[in-house]
Write an enzyme that holds these catalytic residues in place. Sequence first.
Site, PDB file in Angstrom:
ATOM      1  N   HIS A  40       0.835  -1.201   0.000  1.00  0.00           N
ATOM      2  CA  HIS A  40       0.000   0.000   0.000  1.00  0.00           C
ATOM      3  C   HIS A  40       0.873   1.256   0.000  1.00  0.00           C
ATOM      4  O   HIS A  40       1.223   1.772   1.061  1.00  0.00           O
ATOM      5  CB  HIS A  40      -0.910  -0.005   1.233  1.00  0.00           C
ATOM      6  N   HIS A 271      -3.862   3.251  -3.538  1.00  0.00           N
ATOM      7  CA  HIS A 271      -4.012   2.735  -2.163  1.00  0.00           C
ATOM      8  C   HIS A 271      -3.310   1.405  -1.939  1.00  0.00           C
ATOM      9  O   HIS A 271      -2.501   1.271  -1.029  1.00  0.00           O
ATOM     10  CB  HIS A 271      -5.503   2.585  -1.814  1.00  0.00           C
ATOM     11  N   GLU A 418     -17.606  -3.568  24.669  1.00  0.00           N
ATOM     12  CA  GLU A 418     -16.784  -4.764  24.815  1.00  0.00           C
ATOM     13  C   GLU A 418     -15.563  -4.729  23.909  1.00  0.00           C
ATOM     14  O   GLU A 418     -14.481  -5.202  24.285  1.00  0.00           O
ATOM     15  CB  GLU A 418     -17.617  -6.022  24.519  1.00  0.00           C
ATOM     16  N   HIS A 480     -28.609 -14.093  24.695  1.00  0.00           N
ATOM     17  CA  HIS A 480     -27.612 -13.960  25.758  1.00  0.00           C
ATOM     18  C   HIS A 480     -26.931 -15.275  26.106  1.00  0.00           C
ATOM     19  O   HIS A 480     -26.038 -15.297  26.951  1.00  0.00           O
ATOM     20  CB  HIS A 480     -28.274 -13.374  27.010  1.00  0.00           C
TER      21      HIS A 480
END
Lengths: 668, 668
Positions: A40, A271, A418, A480
């Site tokens: 890149h 890129h 999280e 859950h």
Amino acid sequence: MSDVKTQSPAANAPGDHPRNMANAIRALAMDAVQKANSGHPGMPMGMADVATVLFQDFIKLDPANPSWPDRDRFVLSNGHGSMLLYAVHYLLGYSDMTIDQLKQFRQFGAKTAGHPEYGHALGIETTTGPLGQGLTTAVGMALAERMQNARYGDDLVDHYTYVFVGDGCLMEGISHEAIDLAGHLQLSKLIVLFDDNGISIDGKTSLATSTDQVKRFEASGWHAEHVDGHDPDAVREAIKRARASDKPSMIACKTIIGFGSPKLAGSEKSHGAALGDEEIAATRKQLLWTAEPFAIPEEVVAGWREVGKKGAAARAEWEKRHAASPKAAAFDASLTGDLPADFAESMSQYRAKLSEEKPKIATRKSSEATLGLVNDLTELTIGGSADLTHSVFTLTKGMQSVQAGHYDGRYIHYGIREHAMAAVMNGLALHGGFIPYGGTFMVFADYARGGIRLSALMGLRVVYVFTHDSIGLGEDGPTHQPIEHLAMLRATPNILVFRPADAIETAECWEIALTERHRPSVLSLSRQNLPTVAGGASENRSRKGAYVLREAEGERQVTILATGSEVEIALAGADKLAAEGIRAAVVSMPSWELFVEQDDAYRASVLGTAPRIAIEAAARFGWDRWIGETGRFIGMNSFGASAPAPLLYEHFGITAEAVLAAGKELAR
Amino acid sequence: MSDVKTQSPAANAPGDHPRNMANAIRALAMDAVQKANSGHPGMPMGMADVATVLFQDFIKLDPANPSWPDRDRFVLSNGHGSMLLYAVHYLLGYSDMTIDQLKQFRQFGAKTAGHPEYGHALGIETTTGPLGQGLTTAVGMALAERMQNARYGDDLVDHYTYVFVGDGCLMEGISHEAIDLAGHLQLSKLIVLFDDNGISIDGKTSLATSTDQVKRFEASGWHAEHVDGHDPDAVREAIKRARASDKPSMIACKTIIGFGSPKLAGSEKSHGAALGDEEIAATRKQLLWTAEPFAIPEEVVAGWREVGKKGAAARAEWEKRHAASPKAAAFDASLTGDLPADFAESMSQYRAKLSEEKPKIATRKSSEATLGLVNDLTELTIGGSADLTHSVFTLTKGMQSVQAGHYDGRYIHYGIREHAMAAVMNGLALHGGFIPYGGTFMVFADYARGGIRLSALMGLRVVYVFTHDSIGLGEDGPTHQPIEHLAMLRATPNILVFRPADAIETAECWEIALTERHRPSVLSLSRQNLPTVAGGASENRSRKGAYVLREAEGERQVTILATGSEVEIALAGADKLAAEGIRAAVVSMPSWELFVEQDDAYRASVLGTAPRIAIEAAARFGWDRWIGETGRFIGMNSFGASAPAPLLYEHFGITAEAVLAAGKELAR
């Protein structure tokens, strides 16, 4: 869009020293990507001017002492631009980053991997590539810096954390978690330089986003501003303002991807692919860069080496302060990461106590009790939870919350984030001085996956406390209830997954997790109460991963394998089998990974030759390794359901009766 | 913080009709959670006033026809407050939401699961619980509405999507992806009502966040404002402004969690536990709510039932427009989700053509070619990618980009947002009228895990195109090389994971994925070129999950199992074995899940009784099921590395030579 300085030859005239220092990065990036025919070039070419200003005028590091604790941290969150990092490290004079390594870019065994890999070369502070991870890990580093500073003072700990991010980092959701948390904690020594080039892989970023990033960062309490990323003076002044701010800072550097390339600058085509020999020649011409491939003029190298000299001087100053500091010994000890000398003995005594008391509590509670002891024994541990503190029991007595201006706490309220929790823990561990652990429900390991994988890939001592680890959580229902999560974690290389059966195994597993320096650990813990079943042993039996918890009376007719909350059921099943005259052994398997590491003889002695039944309230996936083609698995074949836990165990057939039935069929 | 109306009795006086309608929600939530002794009363009590205004004055739905296509969508993203939804559905008169169901809250088999589960009860538009998913899925619904509208006009498609979100939804990273994308696409009929109660599980949200949410949403192009969530008039006016805006809207409703509870209102203690009989009695008193538990005064029920009457009238109007619309037939057909009658035949012809042409291309390219055909055959398919369009090849000829004001496109630039891609695809599928597919690199399934799991749990026809599916991607290195991901996906219930070996199997797997209505599919595709190996069969052999690709000449001495890019290596290994006189069969296993569903006899015929070798460039985890205790696995035991792909295969020993060596050892 702010104005961007045109790529006029004048701006690149020979003798225009800063631009030539930047052009050295550009040339090396072009050349290395071309030689590899992979990589890149666009980002290094676009951010070369910003990098030059940052390293020349601000960053404090000493290439001759790359692990100097008070160095500034530099994180390349847009890790695909790795050639920028490698080029800079070569120019700065890192001993292992030779021109030959640059020529070996992306080749097998080279230090110059496709993306920066922690541990592969000196000065790589973290592995990056999955977008947004570097930014969030850097939040952890910046937080660690403040927390170490609170403990040891400005003399020993006082450094910046600089991060390069791209559009991708800022589109990924994890970036919000990072930005929100860093703003809340007012991490003013965190400075983010955004490669605001308006281009991503698909083309213009306007295909997919319209967010005003400066306003967005401001909404989360950051200092943020735009700057022309090809105007060194403007960049320099912006970094000065960022350093002076009492907030974390984001500088949106308007740049041109592939800067210098006549045909490809400003295009996504620069890129992720080599520019091609012809375009590289044209770019050299436009940049007035006459040096051969992989050759850097002496005066340019000399300019870069000045950075290291300044850093070496700063380090010498720091050494003096260190020598004079009354806190130096404690600081040095924290960086070793060593647990106290009496750690093993204390844990052993604690297990003996549990053996006598035989508590019947959930392993999440057992974990809390163990942590109470651990957190008294060492100050290295830093607790936290993604807003489930009172469910996962990660906060022990006396732990204060880490907050803006109160960095002497030991407990981090990660918020309902999280993913950030995982990546920030990575940053805390990488920075040094801490052993982070953090808790949430096991099912939300899903949200943290990107960060967990990097804990494993980098081999960091980070402990994940995942409670509510099965349908045993009951009424919250299938969203859950983890099913496939143990498999997902066990299938991941270089993680220890622990599923302790009771208070004793929980203490054992915690002890192993904390002493394991080069692997993250997961503790899979129950919501429901579990009796003590592992009493009576003096050694830490979980170290071998699996062991015979109860041998059959006489030759085994069947062996029952179980983990965690299902060990109790396995024992009850064995009782039922015994009542029918069938001799069953029960094996507890708190860690598959450790069991795999034992020798064949030990494994064979545990598994035996009798037919085997496995019981675990999770997916069967992976269990065939242990039960063989003729064995039985008692567990989950579907998602769970919403109901009280005992009913669910009954409904899904995870019972002692099921063990009995399977045992009767299989027993030889 | 804006002022919040105090909980004065006056505001709750009998005859104060709107408040009593809201109090009905509060009472039912308190009572049901108390009876279950499990659940979350705080949110329903806090958002009851907002819900009452929204349903009474705005929402267009007909409880007697819950699947009416042009109904407004209502998504409870903070799904733990499920009792709000169930209470409202009872009050509105949904036929299946009886008072008995409310009494059975969170009990086994009840429609009133702990979190709202799609398909469990009428009117539940999506499963929620994992925070932020509902919001992002709603973005997909709102986008589907505009896309259907672009095709069929205002007469048939013209509805709002309303979403309740909590602090948790807005802290999760996925919320950024949702907000950024919805703002970019100017989804003005998406209205988000934020339960801005300042409380999360750990306590005050000020423990963990300082973000100015209104400013944050504005930064991404939303209309956003604050309102007192207990002031019905203010909420009403805010919703009116939101509906009038040409942007998506977010209304931050300042509320008191557990509103009405004398002791627990405003505290995290009302979030996730029953209030207790005493506190419930006190709350009834404070709310001037005199009805018995689970009893709702007749006039209150009557008030709620007015909502349905208005909705029924609106539906009747719509039916008239539908009857008159020239586009009605096409619209109805789109909602059936049926593929065209000639689909199977066209796919069959296409496979026959491939059988002759025998292309040697990467399966990602084969996927592109198949999609070119599919997207011509049906307009149901909606493509997209998380900014890897030209690597994952999900864009086929003639597909236009979906952009703000240009909703007639068929290709979504999801941006660098894998998690949003998954959840938005869920929303597109739930809304009806589309079959979404989206692509990224397989390793970034990690980032999308939360959304993928919900695709599976809800059983949605969503197709994940995961390319670069092994170390075969080469130089990008270990951060980009999936190892454990196939295991993670295969371990997840209710997903079909396909790893086709060549162009023919790729076409076969696409055909199955598109015809599978109640399961999501994953296509695991190579970056590297692969020869055509599966030619010559007329039927779709992938339907059985695994099949004998090449039988041994004579009785098998060994069976080689392989998937995807390793089938080529397995065949080469079999050749080498044949050269040494060892008879090996090669089995291609494009889908484990489908193979498991075959009968024992078929499975036995494929697997045979000879020793087995498996080869897959991924973790061994799960393979023991197929190779048994004596088999061999050739694959990955660690993370990958950065180098050209052929070198990596060599280095990690995933070669025909390794097959030869294993075959020689095992052959019987």
